[in-house]
Write a protein that holds these residues in place. Structure first.
Motif, PDB file in Angstrom:
ATOM      1  N   ILE A 140       0.838  -1.201   0.000  1.00 46.79           N
ATOM      2  CA  ILE A 140       0.000   0.000   0.000  1.00 46.79           C
ATOM      3  C   ILE A 140       0.873   1.251   0.000  1.00 46.79           C
ATOM      4  CG2 ILE A 140      -1.665   1.290   1.427  1.00 46.79           C
ATOM      5  CD1 ILE A 140      -2.810  -1.418   2.279  1.00 46.79           C
ATOM      6  N   LYS A 141       0.364   2.306  -0.614  1.00 47.41           N
ATOM      7  CA  LYS A 141       1.105   3.570  -0.668  1.00 47.41           C
ATOM      8  C   LYS A 141       1.589   3.975   0.714  1.00 47.41           C
ATOM      9  CE  LYS A 141      -1.156   5.594  -4.733  1.00 47.41           C
ATOM     10  NZ  LYS A 141      -2.068   6.658  -5.218  1.00 47.41           N
ATOM     11  N   GLY A 142       2.834   4.451   0.772  1.00 51.82           N
ATOM     12  CA  GLY A 142       3.435   4.790   2.050  1.00 51.82           C
ATOM     13  C   GLY A 142       4.401   3.728   2.520  1.00 51.82           C
ATOM     14  N   THR A 143       4.337   2.545   1.891  1.00 59.37           N
ATOM     15  CA  THR A 143       5.309   1.489   2.182  1.00 59.37           C
ATOM     16  C   THR A 143       6.638   1.853   1.537  1.00 59.37           C
ATOM     17  OG1 THR A 143       3.583  -0.209   2.289  1.00 59.37           O
ATOM     18  CG2 THR A 143       5.829  -0.966   1.849  1.00 59.37           C
ATOM     19  N   GLY A 144       7.737   1.483   2.181  1.00 58.71           N
ATOM     20  CA  GLY A 144       9.060   1.763   1.622  1.00 58.71           C
ATOM     21  C   GLY A 144       9.219   1.153   0.238  1.00 58.71           C
ATOM     22  N   ASP A 145      10.195   1.642  -0.489  1.00 58.98           N
ATOM     23  CA  ASP A 145      10.401   1.233  -1.876  1.00 58.98           C
ATOM     24  C   ASP A 145      10.769  -0.251  -1.970  1.00 58.98           C
ATOM     25  OD1 ASP A 145      10.876   1.102  -4.562  1.00 58.98           O
ATOM     26  OD2 ASP A 145      12.681   2.358  -4.538  1.00 58.98           O
ATOM     27  N   SER A 187       2.601   0.527  -4.478  1.00 58.79           N
ATOM     28  CA  SER A 187       1.952   1.846  -4.523  1.00 58.79           C
ATOM     29  C   SER A 187       0.453   1.760  -4.750  1.00 58.79           C
ATOM     30  CB  SER A 187       2.609   2.723  -5.604  1.00 58.79           C
ATOM     31  OG  SER A 187       3.985   2.896  -5.343  1.00 58.79           O
ATOM     32  N   LEU A 188      -0.187   0.815  -4.088  1.00 57.65           N
ATOM     33  CA  LEU A 188      -1.630   0.643  -4.226  1.00 57.65           C
ATOM     34  C   LEU A 188      -2.381   1.520  -3.229  1.00 57.65           C
ATOM     35  CD1 LEU A 188      -1.807  -3.258  -4.386  1.00 57.65           C
ATOM     36  CD2 LEU A 188      -1.895  -1.686  -6.325  1.00 57.65           C
ATOM     37  N   ASP A 189      -3.517   2.054  -3.644  1.00 61.93           N
ATOM     38  CA  ASP A 189      -4.428   2.671  -2.693  1.00 61.93           C
ATOM     39  C   ASP A 189      -5.032   1.554  -1.846  1.00 61.93           C
ATOM     40  OD1 ASP A 189      -4.121   5.298  -3.642  1.00 61.93           O
ATOM     41  OD2 ASP A 189      -5.582   4.946  -5.237  1.00 61.93           O
ATOM     42  N   THR A 190      -5.444   1.896  -0.635  1.00 67.49           N
ATOM     43  CA  THR A 190      -6.008   0.883   0.241  1.00 67.49           C
ATOM     44  C   THR A 190      -7.209   0.190  -0.386  1.00 67.49           C
ATOM     45  OG1 THR A 190      -5.245   2.027   2.242  1.00 67.49           O
ATOM     46  CG2 THR A 190      -7.062   0.475   2.497  1.00 67.49           C
ATOM     47  N   ASP A 191      -8.102   0.966  -0.990  1.00 68.75           N
ATOM     48  CA  ASP A 191      -9.300   0.351  -1.570  1.00 68.75           C
ATOM     49  C   ASP A 191      -8.957  -0.547  -2.751  1.00 68.75           C
ATOM     50  OD1 ASP A 191      -8.559   2.411  -3.251  1.00 68.75           O
ATOM     51  OD2 ASP A 191     -10.556   3.282  -3.453  1.00 68.75           O
ATOM     52  N   GLU A 192      -7.895  -0.205  -3.482  1.00 64.05           N
ATOM     53  CA  GLU A 192      -7.475  -1.052  -4.601  1.00 64.05           C
ATOM     54  C   GLU A 192      -6.916  -2.376  -4.089  1.00 64.05           C
ATOM     55  OE1 GLU A 192      -4.690  -0.829  -8.645  1.00 64.05           O
ATOM     56  OE2 GLU A 192      -4.457   0.668  -7.056  1.00 64.05           O
ATOM     57  N   ALA A 193      -6.122  -2.305  -3.027  1.00 64.08           N
ATOM     58  CA  ALA A 193      -5.562  -3.525  -2.441  1.00 64.08           C
ATOM     59  C   ALA A 193      -6.677  -4.423  -1.909  1.00 64.08           C
ATOM     60  CB  ALA A 193      -4.588  -3.168  -1.323  1.00 64.08           C
ATOM     61  N   VAL A 194      -7.668  -3.808  -1.255  1.00 63.67           N
ATOM     62  CA  VAL A 194      -8.793  -4.581  -0.734  1.00 63.67           C
ATOM     63  C   VAL A 194      -9.582  -5.212  -1.876  1.00 63.67           C
ATOM     64  CG1 VAL A 194     -11.011  -4.404   0.466  1.00 63.67           C
ATOM     65  CG2 VAL A 194      -8.986  -3.254   1.394  1.00 63.67           C
ATOM     66  N   ASN A 221       2.401  -0.785   9.849  1.00 64.07           N
ATOM     67  CA  ASN A 221       3.570   0.060  10.064  1.00 64.07           C
ATOM     68  C   ASN A 221       4.250  -0.267  11.390  1.00 64.07           C
ATOM     69  OD1 ASN A 221       4.501   2.826  11.492  1.00 64.07           O
ATOM     70  ND2 ASN A 221       4.957   2.922   9.312  1.00 64.07           N
ATOM     71  N   GLU A 222       5.589  -0.230  11.387  1.00 64.75           N
ATOM     72  CA  GLU A 222       6.354  -0.608  12.572  1.00 64.75           C
ATOM     73  C   GLU A 222       6.004   0.222  13.809  1.00 64.75           C
ATOM     74  OE1 GLU A 222       9.038  -1.570   9.012  1.00 64.75           O
ATOM     75  OE2 GLU A 222       7.643   0.014   9.578  1.00 64.75           O
ATOM     76  N   GLY A 223       5.622   1.471  13.610  1.00 62.12           N
ATOM     77  CA  GLY A 223       5.329   2.329  14.747  1.00 62.12           C
ATOM     78  C   GLY A 223       3.859   2.465  15.064  1.00 62.12           C
TER      79      GLY A 223
END
Length: 256
Positions: free
Chosen positions: A140-145, A167-174, A210-212
């Motif tokens: 999902i977008k925001g994940t490291g390269d 680089s997927l939007d959340t709704d696209e991944a779902v 996310n790790e944090g």
């Protein structure tokens, strides 16, 4: 065979750009370093544009690829591109493999990377996913390269063999998960079932947050199940890659 000694050489400058994510994204190319990763790429039919070797390190390169353009780089130029402290003196420019979302259907669980940042975690999860028989990785977008040098090294060749969409939007991944017939499982502490009792199987898409900050609120709301990994002592959380390995192997059942 070419030899490059000037930093102004266009071939060198083009390769050097690929040390930066924006150019990897724009050009669909990335850097691959090391003899074994390069051999793995050749075996998997990955398109290799050129192979650079550090002056004096060309022995044995003929068995790696007899089709790519071989280029000798002056030592200091090679070191500008190299991302490893103890380099084997060989790296290549390769093309990203096109990904067909319909390829995510079929047997095997899916892994959703929800804004993970650590390259070691990302690469290790990709490698573990292959070992556990997963059908693919959705980042999902925001994940490291996915194609950064550190991730490529950590994945240890699995990146060439796994289906990976980035680089997927959340709704696209779902949507991809739903089309593949996978139920979505997120890891959390509140209102969650023990992962051993939750019914994880190959028809599950496992979200690694996310790790944090963990899994996003959006995915929490869309999840079909919430699972937790019981921990003893005063440990509050597990490393993301370790948690992924536990859940992926639980979903895989008996790996043959």
């Amino acid at each position: 065979m070419k030899k490059i000694t000037s930093a102004q050489n266009n071939i060198f400058k083009s390769a050097l750009k690929l040390t930066r994510k924006k150019y990897r994204d724009a050009e669909g190319r990335y850097l691959l370093e090391g003899i074994k990763p390069l051999r793995d790429a050749v075996e998997q039919g990955v398109e290799i544009e050129s192979i650079f070797f550090r002056e004096g390190s060309e022995n044995g390169l003929g068995v790696i690829s007899d089709t790519a353009c071989l280029i000798e780089l002056e030592g200091s130029l090679f070191d500008e591109i190299s991302d490893t402290e103890n380099s084997q003196g060989v790296l290549a420019v390769v093309r990203k493999q096109p990904q067909d979302h319909f390829g995510f259907t079929g047997p095997g669980s899916l892994v959703l990377l929800d804004r993970l940042q650590d390259p070691g975690n990302i690469g290790t999860i990709i490698r573990t996913a292959e070992a556990a028989g997963c059908a693919g990785i959705l980042a999902i977008k925001g994940t490291g390269d996915i194609y950064s040098p550190k991730v490529v090294r950590s994945a240890a060749g699995s990146l060439f063999r796994m289906k990976v969409a980035e680089s997927l939007d959340t709704d696209e991944a779902v949507r991809i998960c739903r089309e593949a017939g996978k139920k979505i499982a997120v890891s959390c502490l509140e209102g969650a079932a023990d992962y051993r009792d939750a019914g994880l199987d190959e028809n599950t898409a496992i979200v690694i947050g996310n790790e944090g900050s963990g899994v996003s609120d959006e995915l929490m709301k869309l999840a079909d199940m919430k699972v937790k990994i019981p921990m003893r002592g005063e440990i509050e959380s597990l490393n993301a890659a370790v948690a992924a390995g536990i859940l992926l192997y639980q979903a895989a059942g008996k790996v043959r």
